[in-house]
Design an enzyme around this catalytic site. Structure first.
Site, PDB file in Angstrom:
ATOM      1  N   ARG A 235       1.117  -1.110  -0.010  1.00  0.00           N
ATOM      2  CA  ARG A 235      -0.160   0.456  -0.415  1.00  0.00           C
ATOM      3  C   ARG A 235       0.943   1.642  -0.172  1.00  0.00           C
ATOM      4  NH1 ARG A 235      -1.481   1.632   4.734  1.00  0.00           N
ATOM      5  NH2 ARG A 235      -2.307  -0.552   5.281  1.00  0.00           N
TER       6      ARG A 235
ATOM      7  N   ASP B 211      -7.435  20.015 -13.757  1.00  0.00           N
ATOM      8  CA  ASP B 211      -7.987  18.748 -13.778  1.00  0.00           C
ATOM      9  C   ASP B 211      -7.361  18.518 -15.379  1.00  0.00           C
ATOM     10  OD1 ASP B 211      -9.498  16.283 -15.390  1.00  0.00           O
ATOM     11  OD2 ASP B 211     -11.044  16.203 -13.488  1.00  0.00           O
TER      12      ASP B 211
HETATM   13  C1  LIG Z   1     -13.688  10.671 -16.241  1.00  0.00           C
HETATM   14  C2  LIG Z   1     -13.161  12.133 -15.028  1.00  0.00           C
HETATM   15  C3  LIG Z   1     -13.171  11.964 -13.561  1.00  0.00           C
HETATM   16  C4  LIG Z   1     -13.014  10.826 -12.630  1.00  0.00           C
HETATM   17  O1  LIG Z   1     -12.098  10.412 -13.201  1.00  0.00           O
HETATM   18  P1  LIG Z   1     -12.393   8.359 -12.705  1.00  0.00           P
HETATM   19  O2  LIG Z   1     -11.317   7.767 -12.637  1.00  0.00           O
HETATM   20  O3  LIG Z   1     -13.809   7.412 -13.631  1.00  0.00           O
HETATM   21  O4  LIG Z   1     -12.304   8.044 -11.446  1.00  0.00           O
HETATM   22  C5  LIG Z   1     -12.561  13.098 -13.358  1.00  0.00           C
HETATM   23  N1  LIG Z   1     -12.221  14.261 -14.500  1.00  0.00           N
HETATM   24  C6  LIG Z   1     -12.863  14.348 -15.953  1.00  0.00           C
HETATM   25  C7  LIG Z   1     -12.449  15.749 -16.395  1.00  0.00           C
HETATM   26  C8  LIG Z   1     -12.746  12.881 -15.988  1.00  0.00           C
HETATM   27  O5  LIG Z   1     -12.808  12.862 -17.594  1.00  0.00           O
END
Ligand SMILES: *Cc1c(COP(=O)(O)O)cnc(C)c1O
Length: 381
Positions: A46, A170
């Site tokens: 982990r 993001d």
């Molecule tokens: C899919 C997605 C997420 C979340 O990711 P997961 O791997 O599904 O948990 C976050 N931000 C964006 C823009 C996404 O497309």
């Protein structure tokens, strides 16, 4: 070294035990110690696993970062970043946000006392209007999902620096090939590795990339304390995916452009959302901060009948009807009932996400076949 070369070699060292050119899948939970505390750098998987270590080295290369951490999903990575803050802290974020991020913010963290301000981050004034002494973080997506709005990363990073708060981006939609927020002044980059980085729709994973040692130490502590770590097989699959990321993104960029223009010229289409159009409201910013515009496109049919929309998304053959994005195969999605169903309807509509919106993740197939598939779906509706 050029990007494509870096991606092929990222995180790869021949295995010290055997010389294997590919990082082995260290499918083990623990590591034998010679005497207590006397080990080869690994104790319990982990905290650290060699396959994950290789991957994290590679993930850092992708964003030209000092540090990277892999998580069991994108939302787990987001959750770990938000754990840097405490209830009472305020976060400014975009109003066009990935549905799962919205759900985490609004349904899990807000009830604990975190305060989220959903604003139009394409305008710096809206950050200024929502700032107060408790504001600790700006969390943005650019391009946004699904309306492809672009925020100016460098301008927001400068604003955050001035306020002495953090900027997290993001970067899932752009991919690290097309956009590197850390180079523009962001403090933290998050990826849903599930999407373009892994690229083959066969793994769920998340990543955080950053340059600040203090923040990295805190996030590493969260990673091992909260335990949302990816397994070694998943790490191996992502290492494999990264090798072709440059090639794949070139193909996504090319096909995205072809499909976006096809839709724009189609008489059955009312509007196309794609940040590569010169008449996109933030085109100059997109052009400045992105290397390509990727394969994500949203559009609305001229027909506002919901039956037509649902028929269209069920009619394509190559574009499979599914959530997710960024894989080699093309997908079609109806955000209002699928990816963004967790956002209340009145909020969705206020943000411009209509019931008629259709989202495409354009894959790397031959563009002629993709156009033929869409053409067929238009002829059905
Ligand atoms: C899919 C997605 C997420 C979340 O990711 P997961 O791997 O599904 O948990 C976050 N931000 C964006 C823009 C996404 O497309």
């Amino acid at each position: 070294m050029k990007t494509a070369t870096k991606y092929v070699h990222a995180g790869m060292e021949p295995d010290t035990a055997t010389g294997a050119i590919m990082t082995p899948i260290y499918q083990t939970s623990t590591f034998v110690q010679a005497s207590p505390g006397n080990n080869l750098g690994y104790e319990y998987a982990r905290s650290k696993n060699p396959t994950r270590t290789s991957l994290e080295t590679a993930l850092a290369v992708l964003e030209q970062a000092q540090y990277a951490l892999a998580f069991s999903s994108g939302v787990a990575a987001t959750d770990a970043i938000l754990k840097l803050f405490i209830p009472g802290d305020e976060i400014i974020t975009c109003n066009d946000l990935y549905g799962g991020s919205y759900r985490l913010f609004d349904k899990i963290l807000a009830p604990q006392g975190y305060i989220f301000n959903y604003v139009d981050t394409t305008k710096i004034e809206s950050l200024e209007q929502n700032y107060n002494a408790k504001t600790k973080l700006v969390w943005i997506e650019t391009p946004t999902n699904p309306l492809m709005q672009i925020s100016d990363i460098q301008a927001i990073a400068n604003w955050c620096k001035h306020k002495n708060i953090l900027l997290a981006v993001d970067n899932t939609f752009a991919s690290p090939y097309c956009q590197n927020p850390l180079l523009l002044g962001a403090h933290i980059v998050m990826h849903s590795v599930t999407k373009y980085i892994a690229g083959h729709s066969d793994v769920i994973q998340g990543a955080v990339m950053l340059n600040d040692k203090n923040l990295y130490d805190k996030l590493y502590f969260t990673q091992k304390s909260c335990g949302a770590v990816p397994g070694p097989l998943d790490c191996f699959l992502v290492l494999r995916g990264i090798k072709t990321l440059a090639l794949r993104m070139e193909a996504h960029n090319k096909n995205g452009q072809v499909v976006a223009h096809y839709l724009k010229n189609n008489p059955n289409v009312k509007q196309v959302y794609w940040c590569g159009f010169t008449d996109h409201p933030q085109y100059p910013i997109a052009q400045k901060q992105m290397l390509g515009f990727g394969g994500m496109i949203s559009f609305e049919l001229k027909s506002e009948r919901i039956e037509d929309v649902l028929k269209f998304v069920s009619s394509t053959k190559l574009f499979s009807l599914a959530e997710s994005l960024g894989g080699v195969e093309s997908l079609i999605n109806h955000p209002a009932t699928m990816t963004h169903a967790s956002i209340p309807k009145e909020i969705r509509l206020k943000n411009g996400l209509s019931d008629g919106l259709i989202r495409l993740s354009v894959g790397i197939e031959d563009a002629d076949d993709l156009i033929a598939d869409l053409e067929m779906a238009f002829s059905c509706c």
